[in-house]
Write a protein that holds these residues in place. Structure first.
Motif, PDB file in Angstrom:
ATOM      1  N   TYR A 136       2.146  11.516 -16.607  1.00 35.26           N
ATOM      2  CA  TYR A 136       1.034  11.355 -17.531  1.00 35.26           C
ATOM      3  C   TYR A 136       1.528  11.611 -18.784  1.00 35.26           C
ATOM      4  CZ  TYR A 136       1.075  16.326 -16.030  1.00 35.26           C
ATOM      5  OH  TYR A 136       1.531  17.600 -15.712  1.00 35.26           O
ATOM      6  N   SER A 181      -3.643   7.640 -19.235  1.00 33.16           N
ATOM      7  CA  SER A 181      -3.014   8.195 -18.104  1.00 33.16           C
ATOM      8  C   SER A 181      -4.374   8.788 -17.316  1.00 33.16           C
ATOM      9  CB  SER A 181      -2.217   9.441 -18.138  1.00 33.16           C
ATOM     10  OG  SER A 181      -0.932   9.229 -19.294  1.00 33.16           O
ATOM     11  N   ARG A 182      -4.028   9.222 -16.200  1.00 33.18           N
ATOM     12  CA  ARG A 182      -5.214   9.657 -15.284  1.00 33.18           C
ATOM     13  C   ARG A 182      -6.220   8.785 -15.233  1.00 33.18           C
ATOM     14  NH1 ARG A 182      -5.929  14.990 -14.736  1.00 33.18           N
ATOM     15  NH2 ARG A 182      -6.584  14.109 -12.731  1.00 33.18           N
ATOM     16  N   ASN A 220     -12.844   7.819 -14.977  1.00 34.76           N
ATOM     17  CA  ASN A 220     -12.434   8.637 -15.978  1.00 34.76           C
ATOM     18  C   ASN A 220     -10.777   8.249 -16.641  1.00 34.76           C
ATOM     19  OD1 ASN A 220     -14.335  10.846 -15.842  1.00 34.76           O
ATOM     20  ND2 ASN A 220     -13.832  10.895 -13.783  1.00 34.76           N
ATOM     21  N   ARG A 250      -9.005   7.007 -12.939  1.00 36.25           N
ATOM     22  CA  ARG A 250      -9.498   7.418 -11.656  1.00 36.25           C
ATOM     23  C   ARG A 250     -10.965   7.101 -11.665  1.00 36.25           C
ATOM     24  NH1 ARG A 250      -8.926  11.643 -14.691  1.00 36.25           N
ATOM     25  NH2 ARG A 250     -10.345  13.399 -14.645  1.00 36.25           N
ATOM     26  N   TRP A 260      -7.447   9.566 -19.207  1.00 30.51           N
ATOM     27  CA  TRP A 260      -6.946  10.340 -20.524  1.00 30.51           C
ATOM     28  C   TRP A 260      -6.246   9.508 -21.530  1.00 30.51           C
ATOM     29  CZ3 TRP A 260      -6.733  15.507 -22.204  1.00 30.51           C
ATOM     30  CH2 TRP A 260      -6.023  15.780 -22.605  1.00 30.51           C
ATOM     31  N   ARG A 279       0.623   9.509 -10.206  1.00 25.48           N
ATOM     32  CA  ARG A 279      -0.036  10.630  -9.503  1.00 25.48           C
ATOM     33  C   ARG A 279       0.921  11.652  -9.031  1.00 25.48           C
ATOM     34  NH1 ARG A 279      -5.559   7.522  -7.211  1.00 25.48           N
ATOM     35  NH2 ARG A 279      -6.191   7.138  -9.245  1.00 25.48           N
ATOM     36  N   ALA A 323     -10.341  13.081 -23.312  1.00 26.35           N
ATOM     37  CA  ALA A 323     -10.842  13.024 -21.736  1.00 26.35           C
ATOM     38  C   ALA A 323     -12.134  12.112 -22.057  1.00 26.35           C
ATOM     39  CB  ALA A 323     -11.170  14.327 -21.268  1.00 26.35           C
ATOM     40  N   ASP A 375       0.751   6.153 -15.722  1.00 27.82           N
ATOM     41  CA  ASP A 375      -0.125   6.901 -14.732  1.00 27.82           C
ATOM     42  C   ASP A 375       0.135   7.028 -13.513  1.00 27.82           C
ATOM     43  OD1 ASP A 375      -2.609   7.892 -13.877  1.00 27.82           O
ATOM     44  OD2 ASP A 375      -3.517   5.896 -13.644  1.00 27.82           O
TER      45      ASP A 375
END
Length: 340
Positions: free
Chosen positions: A281, A296-297, A309, A299, A311, A276, A246, A274
């Motif tokens: 993910y 992924s993720r 941020n 944002r 992943w 939502r 992360a 990615d």
């Protein structure tokens, strides 16, 4: 024409992966030697459709060989890498021994390929730590666009990063929980690893960080930019293969998440998945056996002016070790040791 390649530590997890990846990527090999310690002498390993027998590392003559991919610990590397390098064989080392040597390039080919030309100072190239390798692949294209000031990363690292003994420890502990009569104690980890997480990888340092966390800081600065501030928390998790991270990034200027997503989609070595939605993910189990670093993720971080941020997931035995070493060998051959 092809190259004469040596794999040092061919019977280990990373050595096996190096052989697999060399075959998969059809690396131009004219001749290959697989080396191991005397206790593993004669062990058979696979290379494509061939079966090879390991030779004794202690007596091997590296003269006339082009490259040696080392997948052994720092102690063995310290003894044998200078011997190979002195014989004219370029060492690509997966241990931590040479990573912080200013005369040894530390390379992730998607990030700092130009550094390969520095190999000639010692005839040695270093492979970065597994957790660093996948992170800098994601950081570099974003840094080129908006300049990174600071990175806060928490890792979720699989047990395979600790070698075969660590894999066995997770397996044995898991079995013993379901079958108490099959109770095996392990001394690989400081705490139970099955159904648990351990915020401790490698030795503790005076300031309270662990060596693994320190590696991520120092290596990111050497590979990407010495001015990037990095803070890391490295955690061992009960996953067999695949490291996850992360990552929180603070930039010098604003970078919209949609633009970041587009940049990463076009970047070498990266696969963006990615969506939502549930399952939109990538998790560690899905990355095993793949070359890519998955993102992924993605944002915006609304708590700071210029934050994102994301992943990040990758097969640590591949991009974190064997694949990166083979990519370095490909780069070295292409740029410095041209044949034919």
């Amino acid at each position: 024409m092809g190259y004469k390649i040596v794999i040092v530590g061919a019977t280990g997890n990373v050595g096996h992966e190096m052989l697999n990846i060399l075959a998969e990527r059809e690396f131009p090999v004219d001749e290959i030697a697989v080396l191991a310690s005397r206790k593993s002498l004669g062990t058979e390993v696979s290379f494509g459709d061939k079966t090879l027998k390991t030779k004794d590392l202690d007596t091997f003559d590296f003269t006339g060989w082009d490259m040696a991919l080392f997948a052994v610990g720092s102690e063995a590397t310290q003894k044998y890498a200078p011997i190979a390098a002195k014989a004219g064989c370029v060492v690509i080392d997966n241990s931590s021994l040479y990573r912080y040597d200013p005369d040894v390039p530390l390379i992730v080919p998607e990030v700092n390929p130009e550094a390969v030309h520095g190999y000639s100072k010692k005839n040695i190239i270093a492979n970065p730590n597994c957790s660093t390798a996948q992170m800098v692949v994601a950081l570099k294209p974003l840094h080129d666009r908006a300049k990174i000031k600071r990175v806060v990363v928490s890792t979720y690292q699989s047990v395979s990063g600790g070698g075969k003994a660590a894999i066995d420890a997770l397996w044995d502990e898991t079995k013993s929980i379901y079958n108490p009569t099959d109770n095996k104690t392990q001394d690989v980890f400081t705490k139970q690893i099955a159904f648990n997480v351990i915020p401790h990888i490698d030795a503790f340092m005076e300031d309270g960080t662990t060596k693994e966390e320190w590696k991520m800081v120092v290596e990111t600065k050497k590979i990407v930019d010495k001015n990037i501030k990095v803070t890391a928390t490295c955690v061992r998790v009960p996953v067999f293969v695949g490291h996850s991270e992360a990552i929180n990034i603070e930039f010098e200027e604003f970078l919209d998440e949609d633009e970041a997503r587009d940049i990463l989609r076009e970047a070498p070595g990266i696969m963006v998945i990615d969506k939502r939605e549930d399952g939109g993910y990538v998790t560690p189990i899905e990355c095993v056996g793949d070359y890519a670093t998955f993102i992924s993720r993605i944002r915006q971080d609304s708590t700071i002016d210029n934050g994102l941020n994301l992943w990040c997931v990758s097969d640590n035995l591949r991009k974190g070790a064997a694949l990166n070493a083979v990519q370095i060998a490909e780069l070295l051959g292409r740029e410095c040791l041209k044949k034919g």
